[in-house]
Design a protein around this motif. Structure first.
Motif, PDB file in Angstrom:
ATOM      1  N   ALA A  50      11.578  -1.833  -4.420  1.00 49.94           N
ATOM      2  CA  ALA A  50      10.492  -1.995  -5.215  1.00 49.94           C
ATOM      3  C   ALA A  50       9.663  -3.094  -4.804  1.00 49.94           C
ATOM      4  N   GLY A  51      10.337  -4.296  -4.945  1.00 52.18           N
ATOM      5  CA  GLY A  51       9.645  -5.582  -4.776  1.00 52.18           C
ATOM      6  C   GLY A  51       9.215  -5.573  -3.223  1.00 52.18           C
ATOM      7  N   ARG A  52       9.804  -4.909  -2.145  1.00 56.44           N
ATOM      8  CA  ARG A  52       9.299  -5.021  -1.100  1.00 56.44           C
ATOM      9  C   ARG A  52       8.012  -3.949  -0.956  1.00 56.44           C
ATOM     10  N   LEU A  53       8.053  -2.687  -1.637  1.00 57.81           N
ATOM     11  CA  LEU A  53       6.984  -1.902  -1.561  1.00 57.81           C
ATOM     12  C   LEU A  53       5.813  -2.469  -2.412  1.00 57.81           C
ATOM     13  N   LEU A  54       5.913  -3.344  -3.422  1.00 62.33           N
ATOM     14  CA  LEU A  54       4.874  -4.091  -4.144  1.00 62.33           C
ATOM     15  C   LEU A  54       4.449  -5.181  -3.234  1.00 62.33           C
ATOM     16  N   ARG A  55       5.150  -5.908  -2.505  1.00 61.44           N
ATOM     17  CA  ARG A  55       4.489  -6.806  -1.485  1.00 61.44           C
ATOM     18  C   ARG A  55       3.641  -6.363  -0.343  1.00 61.44           C
ATOM     19  N   ARG A  56       4.376  -5.190   0.186  1.00 61.00           N
ATOM     20  CA  ARG A  56       3.431  -4.536   1.171  1.00 61.00           C
ATOM     21  C   ARG A  56       2.193  -4.032   0.817  1.00 61.00           C
ATOM     22  N   LEU A  57       2.251  -3.476  -0.547  1.00 58.08           N
ATOM     23  CA  LEU A  57       0.819  -3.049  -1.086  1.00 58.08           C
ATOM     24  C   LEU A  57      -0.011  -3.946  -1.361  1.00 58.08           C
ATOM     25  N   GLU A  58       0.368  -5.333  -1.780  1.00 60.19           N
ATOM     26  CA  GLU A  58      -0.364  -6.384  -1.828  1.00 60.19           C
ATOM     27  C   GLU A  58      -1.054  -6.845  -0.521  1.00 60.19           C
ATOM     28  N   MET A  92      22.088   0.784   5.426  1.00 60.83           N
ATOM     29  CA  MET A  92      21.091   1.464   6.004  1.00 60.83           C
ATOM     30  C   MET A  92      19.894   0.740   5.908  1.00 60.83           C
ATOM     31  N   THR A  93      19.135   0.984   6.877  1.00 58.18           N
ATOM     32  CA  THR A  93      17.694   0.441   7.181  1.00 58.18           C
ATOM     33  C   THR A  93      16.482   1.115   6.703  1.00 58.18           C
ATOM     34  N   VAL A  94      15.591   0.390   5.889  1.00 57.03           N
ATOM     35  CA  VAL A  94      14.323   1.010   5.301  1.00 57.03           C
ATOM     36  C   VAL A  94      13.125   0.616   6.231  1.00 57.03           C
ATOM     37  N   VAL A  95      12.581   1.516   6.532  1.00 55.70           N
ATOM     38  CA  VAL A  95      11.169   0.954   7.173  1.00 55.70           C
ATOM     39  C   VAL A  95       9.992   1.618   5.981  1.00 55.70           C
ATOM     40  N   ILE A  96       8.910   0.667   6.197  1.00 60.67           N
ATOM     41  CA  ILE A  96       7.701   0.974   5.071  1.00 60.67           C
ATOM     42  C   ILE A  96       6.572   1.014   6.250  1.00 60.67           C
ATOM     43  N   ASP A  97       5.995   2.375   6.000  1.00 60.75           N
ATOM     44  CA  ASP A  97       4.749   2.888   7.070  1.00 60.75           C
ATOM     45  C   ASP A  97       3.666   3.174   6.259  1.00 60.75           C
ATOM     46  N   VAL A  98       2.351   2.895   6.842  1.00 66.80           N
ATOM     47  CA  VAL A  98       1.222   3.511   6.452  1.00 66.80           C
ATOM     48  C   VAL A  98       1.477   4.871   7.127  1.00 66.80           C
ATOM     49  N   VAL A  99       0.882   5.858   5.866  1.00 67.76           N
ATOM     50  CA  VAL A  99       1.234   7.237   6.518  1.00 67.76           C
ATOM     51  C   VAL A  99      -0.194   8.019   5.786  1.00 67.76           C
ATOM     52  N   ASP A 100      -0.487   8.880   6.153  1.00 68.28           N
ATOM     53  CA  ASP A 100      -1.540   9.928   5.557  1.00 68.28           C
ATOM     54  C   ASP A 100      -1.001  10.430   4.432  1.00 68.28           C
ATOM     55  N   VAL A 101      -1.655  10.326   3.288  1.00 67.62           N
ATOM     56  CA  VAL A 101      -1.246  10.897   1.993  1.00 67.62           C
ATOM     57  C   VAL A 101      -1.049  12.390   1.872  1.00 67.62           C
ATOM     58  N   ARG A 102      -1.469  13.122   3.058  1.00 68.18           N
ATOM     59  CA  ARG A 102      -1.004  14.532   3.145  1.00 68.18           C
ATOM     60  C   ARG A 102       0.009  14.754   4.074  1.00 68.18           C
ATOM     61  N   SER A 103       0.862  13.557   4.468  1.00 70.05           N
ATOM     62  CA  SER A 103       2.018  13.941   5.518  1.00 70.05           C
ATOM     63  C   SER A 103       3.028  14.501   4.540  1.00 70.05           C
ATOM     64  N   PRO A 104       4.028  15.005   5.402  1.00 66.81           N
ATOM     65  CA  PRO A 104       5.334  15.467   4.671  1.00 66.81           C
ATOM     66  C   PRO A 104       5.918  14.444   3.957  1.00 66.81           C
ATOM     67  N   SER A 105       6.006  13.454   4.624  1.00 69.15           N
ATOM     68  CA  SER A 105       6.888  12.378   3.868  1.00 69.15           C
ATOM     69  C   SER A 105       6.154  12.019   2.682  1.00 69.15           C
ATOM     70  N   ALA A 106       4.744  11.791   2.549  1.00 69.67           N
ATOM     71  CA  ALA A 106       4.160  11.423   1.457  1.00 69.67           C
ATOM     72  C   ALA A 106       4.033  12.561   0.405  1.00 69.67           C
ATOM     73  N   ARG A 107       4.056  13.782   0.761  1.00 69.81           N
ATOM     74  CA  ARG A 107       4.151  14.907  -0.081  1.00 69.81           C
ATOM     75  C   ARG A 107       5.495  14.870  -0.895  1.00 69.81           C
ATOM     76  N   THR A 108       6.602  14.707  -0.192  1.00 69.38           N
ATOM     77  CA  THR A 108       8.037  14.727  -0.548  1.00 69.38           C
ATOM     78  C   THR A 108       8.019  13.450  -1.670  1.00 69.38           C
ATOM     79  N   ALA A 109       7.395  12.219  -1.241  1.00 70.83           N
ATOM     80  CA  ALA A 109       7.941  11.155  -2.086  1.00 70.83           C
ATOM     81  C   ALA A 109       6.814  11.275  -3.611  1.00 70.83           C
ATOM     82  N   ILE A 110       5.632  11.711  -3.252  1.00 72.18           N
ATOM     83  CA  ILE A 110       4.797  12.024  -4.526  1.00 72.18           C
ATOM     84  C   ILE A 110       5.442  12.828  -5.336  1.00 72.18           C
ATOM     85  N   GLY A 111       5.945  14.268  -4.848  1.00 72.28           N
ATOM     86  CA  GLY A 111       6.586  15.167  -5.603  1.00 72.28           C
ATOM     87  C   GLY A 111       7.703  14.628  -6.385  1.00 72.28           C
ATOM     88  N   ALA A 112       8.364  13.934  -5.875  1.00 72.10           N
ATOM     89  CA  ALA A 112       9.828  13.475  -6.512  1.00 72.10           C
ATOM     90  C   ALA A 112       9.300  12.272  -7.823  1.00 72.10           C
TER      91      ALA A 112
END
Length: 153
Positions: free
Chosen positions: A93-101, A1-21
């Motif tokens: 997690a490493g990919r996310l960390l590098r993207r945030l950096e 499976m492919t994972v994409v990492i995108d900048v999103v609005d923190v109020r978006s449904p995907s952000a709300r779902t992830a933050i909730g989890a």
């Protein structure tokens, strides 16, 4: 499976779902629980001109997230970094960390900081392996036991 990492609005449904989890998991993991309502109050800083929020998704489902907010001294702080349990151990997690950096650099920050709880041992190990060094507390987060910093230049 492919994972994409995108900048999103923190109020978006995907952000709300992830933050909730993420918040539910912290409440279950921390010995004294986690005040989810209090945490939600500071999420606006993860958007707009001074912040960023990224969501990792696979087939349209949020499987990870993380945010940045600007600190008063010019550093960026990494917040709300989370990976779905089924995706742990796969390098996300490493990919996310590098993207945030990378996002922090693009925003003009050359230092990033983060805090974490002693219960998050895998995260602590990852931060150390990624070049983060432990520093004196830079905030008064009641859930933090460790504070880290990394120079991006």
């Amino acid at each position: 499976m492919t994972v994409v990492i995108d900048v999103v609005d923190v109020r978006s449904p995907s952000a709300r779902t992830a933050i909730g989890a993420y918040l539910r998991e912290l409440d279950e993991t921390f010995a004294a629980g986690f005040d989810v309502a209090e945490a939600a109050a500071d999420e606006e800083a993860l958007g707009g001109r001074t912040g960023r929020f990224v969501v990792a998704s696979s087939d349209g489902v949020a499987v990870g997230c993380g945010g940045l907010q600007a600190l008063a001294d010019g550093a960026a702080e990494i917040k709300r970094m989370w990976v779905h349990p089924q995706w742990r151990g796969k390098g996300l997690a490493g990919r996310l960390l590098r993207r945030l950096e990378s996002e922090a650099l693009a925003m003009g920050h050359d230092v990033v900081r983060l805090d974490t709880n002693r219960a998050l041992t895998a995260a602590i190990a990852m931060y150390r392996a990624a070049g983060y060094v432990e520093v004196q507390p830079y905030n008064d987060n009641p859930y933090a036991d460790h504070w880290f910093e990394k120079s991006l230049v």
